[in-house]
Design an enzyme around this catalytic site. Structure first.
Site, PDB file in Angstrom:
ATOM      1  N   GLU A   1       1.607   1.076   5.824  1.00  0.00           N
ATOM      2  CA  GLU A   1       2.426  -0.052   5.352  1.00  0.00           C
ATOM      3  C   GLU A   1       2.761   0.158   3.885  1.00  0.00           C
ATOM      4  O   GLU A   1       1.880   0.266   3.044  1.00  0.00           O
ATOM      5  CB  GLU A   1       1.656  -1.376   5.516  1.00  0.00           C
TER       6      GLU A   1
ATOM      7  N   ARG B   1       7.381  -4.210  -3.158  1.00  0.00           N
ATOM      8  CA  ARG B   1       7.188  -4.851  -4.461  1.00  0.00           C
ATOM      9  C   ARG B   1       7.334  -3.890  -5.625  1.00  0.00           C
ATOM     10  O   ARG B   1       6.813  -4.135  -6.705  1.00  0.00           O
ATOM     11  CB  ARG B   1       5.880  -5.639  -4.510  1.00  0.00           C
TER      12      ARG B   1
ATOM     13  N   LYS C   1      -1.263 -10.841  10.641  1.00  0.00           N
ATOM     14  CA  LYS C   1      -2.034 -10.360   9.500  1.00  0.00           C
ATOM     15  C   LYS C   1      -2.884 -11.536   9.009  1.00  0.00           C
ATOM     16  O   LYS C   1      -2.355 -12.641   8.814  1.00  0.00           O
ATOM     17  CB  LYS C   1      -1.077  -9.900   8.398  1.00  0.00           C
TER      18      LYS C   1
END
Ligand code: 3PG
Length: 206
Positions: free
Chosen positions: A40, A44, A128
């Protein structure tokens, strides 16, 4: 691909922050060389979208998800860049709708029973659990297993190599996420050997 197919290929999903585009390819190669199949990348950094494309070119066998998805715009940009799946840290009702219609599988972020029930109603059975350690960790996940037996979680946030096995032993945990495999510092210092060794260790966890 369905989310269960993604999760079946991973016990540990490394959560990555790539600040310099030049690091994307060697990072992907080190993680793949260590035996990981699912990673993943977080949305950002300024180069995250380009980094995702570069990682997929460098290591085509990797399943590369985009994390830190917070808006419909994030979903659009990430799927256009080739994200194989999406991960959000939390989920508003509108984000759940957008994730459900994204065209690629997604892990919606939740931290409470109510949030898990809202995500389940929106069609998500895999979520998640974030931030895992501060939100209650193993004890909290054990408590959710009774009332929510049809939900599986990918806990992320504060998990280490030492803590991961106890999470993975829970029946409602499909895999865990964490940045310890390839931290920002390791990436900035081009510590590819250390990252490959950590990936190998993570890939051996069941
Ligand atoms: C995330 O971005 O999903 C988490 O912040 C990763 O958590 P960790 O750095 O505690 O592993």
């Amino acid at each position: 691909m369905q989310i269960n197919e993604v999760l079946s290929k991973a016990s540990v999903i490394p959560v990555l922050e790539v600040a310099a585009l030049k690091d994307a390819a060697p990072l992907a190669l080190a993680l793949a060389a260590g035996g990981l199949e699912v990673i993943e990348l977080t949305l950002r950094t300024a180069c995250a979208l380009e980094a995702l494309e570069a990682m997929k070119i460098a290591a085509p066998s990797l399943i590369v998800g985009m994390g830190t998805i917070r808006s419909a715009g994030d979903i659009e940009q990430s799927t256009a860049a080739g994200a194989d799946f999406l991960v959000s840290p939390g989920a508003s009702t509108s984000l759940l709708g957008a994730l459900a219609g994204a065209g690629v599988p997604a892990l919606a972020g939740v931290a409470t029973a109510s949030e898990a029930m809202t995500a389940f109603e929106a069609g998500f059975a895999a979520m998640k659990f974030f931030p895992a350690e501060p939100a209650g960790g193993i004890a909290y996940l054990k408590s959710l297993a009774g009332p929510l037996p049809d939900v599986v979680f990918c806990p992320t946030g504060g998990i280490t190599a030492e803590k991961a096995p106890a999470y993975l032993a829970l029946p409602n945990v499909a895999c865990v996420g964490g940045s310890w495999i390839a931290t920002r510092a390791m990436i900035a210092q081009s510590n590819w050997d250390e990252i490959e060794a950590n990936a190998k260790m993570a890939a051996s966890l069941k």
